[in-house]
Motif scaffolding. Sequence first.
Motif, PDB file in Angstrom:
ATOM      1  N   ALA A 225       0.701  -1.041   0.057  1.00 30.08           N
ATOM      2  CA  ALA A 225      -0.066   0.108  -0.014  1.00 30.08           C
ATOM      3  C   ALA A 225       0.684   1.242  -0.114  1.00 30.08           C
ATOM      4  CB  ALA A 225      -0.794  -0.106   1.135  1.00 30.08           C
ATOM      5  N   ARG A 226       2.009   1.279   0.896  1.00 34.18           N
ATOM      6  CA  ARG A 226       2.808   2.481   0.750  1.00 34.18           C
ATOM      7  C   ARG A 226       3.597   2.518  -0.553  1.00 34.18           C
ATOM      8  NH1 ARG A 226       4.092   0.779   6.285  1.00 34.18           N
ATOM      9  NH2 ARG A 226       5.829  -0.725   5.313  1.00 34.18           N
ATOM     10  N   ILE A 227       3.859   1.318  -1.273  1.00 32.67           N
ATOM     11  CA  ILE A 227       4.365   1.462  -2.607  1.00 32.67           C
ATOM     12  C   ILE A 227       3.634   2.249  -3.631  1.00 32.67           C
ATOM     13  CG2 ILE A 227       5.277   0.335  -4.468  1.00 32.67           C
ATOM     14  CD1 ILE A 227       6.368  -1.656  -2.512  1.00 32.67           C
ATOM     15  N   GLU A 228       2.079   1.732  -3.508  1.00 32.67           N
ATOM     16  CA  GLU A 228       1.169   2.440  -4.399  1.00 32.67           C
ATOM     17  C   GLU A 228       0.862   3.746  -3.900  1.00 32.67           C
ATOM     18  OE1 GLU A 228      -3.244   1.078  -5.862  1.00 32.67           O
ATOM     19  OE2 GLU A 228      -2.243  -0.330  -4.768  1.00 32.67           O
ATOM     20  N   ALA A 229       0.968   4.318  -2.777  1.00 33.02           N
ATOM     21  CA  ALA A 229       0.446   5.576  -2.245  1.00 33.02           C
ATOM     22  C   ALA A 229       1.803   6.264  -2.974  1.00 33.02           C
ATOM     23  CB  ALA A 229       0.528   5.699  -0.893  1.00 33.02           C
ATOM     24  N   ALA A 230       3.278   5.766  -2.769  1.00 28.20           N
ATOM     25  CA  ALA A 230       4.169   6.611  -3.245  1.00 28.20           C
ATOM     26  C   ALA A 230       4.085   6.856  -4.805  1.00 28.20           C
ATOM     27  CB  ALA A 230       5.510   5.841  -3.076  1.00 28.20           C
ATOM     28  N   GLY A 231       3.271   6.015  -5.644  1.00 27.98           N
ATOM     29  CA  GLY A 231       3.024   6.090  -7.044  1.00 27.98           C
ATOM     30  C   GLY A 231       2.073   6.929  -7.149  1.00 27.98           C
ATOM     31  N   GLY A 232       1.154   7.220  -6.168  1.00 30.18           N
ATOM     32  CA  GLY A 232       0.129   8.153  -6.529  1.00 30.18           C
ATOM     33  C   GLY A 232       0.599   9.548  -6.139  1.00 30.18           C
ATOM     34  N   GLY A 233       1.606   9.561  -5.375  1.00 26.04           N
ATOM     35  CA  GLY A 233       2.298  10.843  -5.024  1.00 26.04           C
ATOM     36  C   GLY A 233       2.982  11.534  -6.376  1.00 26.04           C
ATOM     37  N   LEU A 234       3.773  10.325  -6.939  1.00 29.28           N
ATOM     38  CA  LEU A 234       4.447  10.707  -8.279  1.00 29.28           C
ATOM     39  C   LEU A 234       3.533  11.044  -9.312  1.00 29.28           C
ATOM     40  CD1 LEU A 234       7.247  10.767  -9.348  1.00 29.28           C
ATOM     41  CD2 LEU A 234       7.053   8.055  -9.831  1.00 29.28           C
ATOM     42  N   LEU A 235       2.210  10.658  -9.290  1.00 29.40           N
ATOM     43  CA  LEU A 235       1.362  11.132 -10.204  1.00 29.40           C
ATOM     44  C   LEU A 235       1.049  12.447 -10.194  1.00 29.40           C
ATOM     45  CD1 LEU A 235      -0.989   7.933 -10.713  1.00 29.40           C
ATOM     46  CD2 LEU A 235       0.368   9.101 -12.565  1.00 29.40           C
ATOM     47  N   ILE A 274      -1.934   2.873 -16.206  1.00 28.30           N
ATOM     48  CA  ILE A 274      -0.735   2.334 -16.513  1.00 28.30           C
ATOM     49  C   ILE A 274       0.041   1.997 -15.080  1.00 28.30           C
ATOM     50  CG2 ILE A 274       1.449   2.102 -17.700  1.00 28.30           C
ATOM     51  CD1 ILE A 274      -0.187   3.988 -19.792  1.00 28.30           C
ATOM     52  N   ALA A 275       0.212   3.282 -14.330  1.00 27.39           N
ATOM     53  CA  ALA A 275       0.871   3.001 -13.103  1.00 27.39           C
ATOM     54  C   ALA A 275       0.424   1.940 -12.107  1.00 27.39           C
ATOM     55  CB  ALA A 275       1.005   4.445 -12.516  1.00 27.39           C
ATOM     56  N   ARG A 276      -1.026   1.958 -11.845  1.00 21.57           N
ATOM     57  CA  ARG A 276      -1.548   0.950 -11.061  1.00 21.57           C
ATOM     58  C   ARG A 276      -1.226  -0.522 -11.602  1.00 21.57           C
ATOM     59  NH1 ARG A 276      -5.601   5.193 -10.401  1.00 21.57           N
ATOM     60  NH2 ARG A 276      -6.752   4.461 -12.285  1.00 21.57           N
ATOM     61  N   THR A 277      -1.515  -0.565 -12.863  1.00 23.50           N
ATOM     62  CA  THR A 277      -1.248  -1.952 -13.393  1.00 23.50           C
ATOM     63  C   THR A 277       0.283  -2.279 -13.102  1.00 23.50           C
ATOM     64  OG1 THR A 277      -2.907  -1.622 -15.118  1.00 23.50           O
ATOM     65  CG2 THR A 277      -1.347  -3.173 -15.435  1.00 23.50           C
ATOM     66  N   ALA A 278       1.271  -1.502 -13.337  1.00 24.15           N
ATOM     67  CA  ALA A 278       2.708  -1.709 -13.058  1.00 24.15           C
ATOM     68  C   ALA A 278       2.658  -1.895 -11.579  1.00 24.15           C
ATOM     69  CB  ALA A 278       3.701  -0.523 -13.376  1.00 24.15           C
ATOM     70  N   SER A 279       2.215  -1.076 -10.626  1.00 26.06           N
ATOM     71  CA  SER A 279       2.708  -1.483  -9.202  1.00 26.06           C
ATOM     72  C   SER A 279       1.731  -2.746  -8.559  1.00 26.06           C
ATOM     73  CB  SER A 279       2.170  -0.036  -8.545  1.00 26.06           C
ATOM     74  OG  SER A 279       0.443  -0.370  -8.537  1.00 26.06           O
ATOM     75  N   ARG A 280       1.068  -3.333  -9.347  1.00 22.75           N
ATOM     76  CA  ARG A 280       0.397  -4.625  -9.099  1.00 22.75           C
ATOM     77  C   ARG A 280       0.736  -5.847  -9.797  1.00 22.75           C
ATOM     78  NH1 ARG A 280      -5.828  -2.294  -7.479  1.00 22.75           N
ATOM     79  NH2 ARG A 280      -5.245  -0.595  -6.369  1.00 22.75           N
ATOM     80  N   GLU A 281       1.836  -5.430 -10.705  1.00 20.56           N
ATOM     81  CA  GLU A 281       2.007  -6.433 -11.625  1.00 20.56           C
ATOM     82  C   GLU A 281       2.901  -7.591 -11.016  1.00 20.56           C
ATOM     83  OE1 GLU A 281       2.697  -8.709 -15.133  1.00 20.56           O
ATOM     84  OE2 GLU A 281       1.393  -6.728 -15.029  1.00 20.56           O
ATOM     85  N   ALA A 282       3.821  -7.241  -9.584  1.00 20.45           N
ATOM     86  CA  ALA A 282       4.192  -8.097  -8.831  1.00 20.45           C
ATOM     87  C   ALA A 282       3.410  -9.280  -8.350  1.00 20.45           C
ATOM     88  CB  ALA A 282       5.234  -7.575  -7.884  1.00 20.45           C
ATOM     89  N   ALA A 283       2.177  -8.687  -7.936  1.00 16.72           N
ATOM     90  CA  ALA A 283       1.381  -9.410  -7.135  1.00 16.72           C
ATOM     91  C   ALA A 283       0.729 -10.500  -8.123  1.00 16.72           C
ATOM     92  CB  ALA A 283       0.165  -8.762  -6.487  1.00 16.72           C
TER      93      ALA A 283
END
Length: 518
Positions: A225-235, A274-283
């Motif tokens: 969740a923190r990684i995804e939140a960091a991606g949101g901040g980057l956006l 695209i960002a959300r897809t990339a962040s969840r690609e590992a799962a």
Amino acid sequence: MLAFMAALAAGIGGLVLLAVSGWFLTGAALAAGSGAAAIAAFNYLIPSAAIRGLAVLRTAARYGERLWSHEAALQALAELRGTLFTRLAHADSRNAPDLASGDASAKLIGDIAALEDLVVRRPGIPAAAGTVLAGLAAVALAGWLAALTYIAVIVLLLALLAVLPQRLSTAPAAEAAAATAALRRMLVDYAAARSEIITYGLAPRVTALLVAEADRIDTAQRRLARIEAAGGGLLIAGSALAAAATLLASTASTPITALAVLAASASVEAVAAIARTASREAAVAEGIARLRVLLALPAFEAPSPAVTAVPPDAAQTVGLGTATFAPGSRIALTGESGSGKTRVLEALAGMRVPAHDLTLDGRPLAMLPAAAIRTQVAIAPQEPMLLAGSVADNLRLARPGIDAEAMERALRTAQLWERIARMPQGLDTVLSEDGGVLSGGERKRLAIARALLAERPWLLLDEPTEGLDAGTEEALVGALRNWLGVHGTGLIIASHRAAPLGLADVEVAVAAIPRAAG
């Protein structure tokens, strides 16, 4: 395709809505500051109508995207679960993956659920690309320098969002998947041992173990969740950067500049898909990796109705070492506890790789497909497994087309009919996975009735009277003797009690059966 078209319409519609709104508001403000003549010349009807129409289009398109993408995901995953369960259920147990029920549950539920995000978001990726191109076209109205600046910001943002979240989330995604599978396995195992847990006061210890595993899942998910939140901040930062760069590079009029700035900012929202897809690609990748063991199983082909019932003349001989037994023979396997009697029975049923020299119709058992073995034998194991369904559901596993009258005959032979008949729902009484209201001996007798209903040439019984009182044992042995005589069924039995061994005509010591080569 419908989900993609809806996602594209939603993305472009939202971008154009924001861009036109910026142009309209800026143009209206400039007209208001220029005097009455400018206000009178400013046409506000067409842009205001366009804004209303785009707002409706965006809302409807987003609803359609959610509807069609989730519908596709639910249908695809339901079909995948059914396909994998069918493969696992019909796999040759001699070489199929050895999965505990908790492991199978984790794969068929948790790991497949991880793929849902991939299916749902898949239409959004090409739609996001289309929206970015539309944003580029809008920004280009502010000049070629603004367009180049916009492209540079988008490329940089995509590179960061495509690489960083995926790399950072690989380890916590694997940890979350492994911990979830472990927790499911623990829950299934502890549920089966709940009586012992209560009896020996182990509940606090078991609870602590479960809580520790749940905490392990929570820790991994918090990291994700923190990684995804960091991606949101980057956006957010990327959106501000795209807007500022477009504003500074624009060479167009103020209204067109406002249009381009808002279009640049809005197009970053499309990059978020695209960002959300990339962040969840590992799962998703972890789920696919865990499913490979099931995906590697051969596809199941339903047998023709002809193989579900074997005519008497199709019955085959059984070989135990050098001794060969004709159909209809009655054999008792003898030996001390641990000598391998159950191993022989399970191998004859196609459930395990043979450890002894066993043949069917003269052919080594290990060389035969499991489907060929199943046409010849039915087994009532020492520890039968029951479905979480009705009594009738459990009996229908034997073969298709079994009616209530046939079930009653088999249950009478197994000395269980009176017990079932006393139940309020009779044959429709629902049992849990461990047999529910049935005792251990009753579950065993239900398995015997199921094996009888299969009507196979050979009946395999492993400790069929274990746990029964002397009277019930005598009645069961007598009924089985009558059944075997009427149907001409062959019998191979293993038991430590003398009464059921009386069903056999010949004894074979397991220790005397040669071990299988290799």
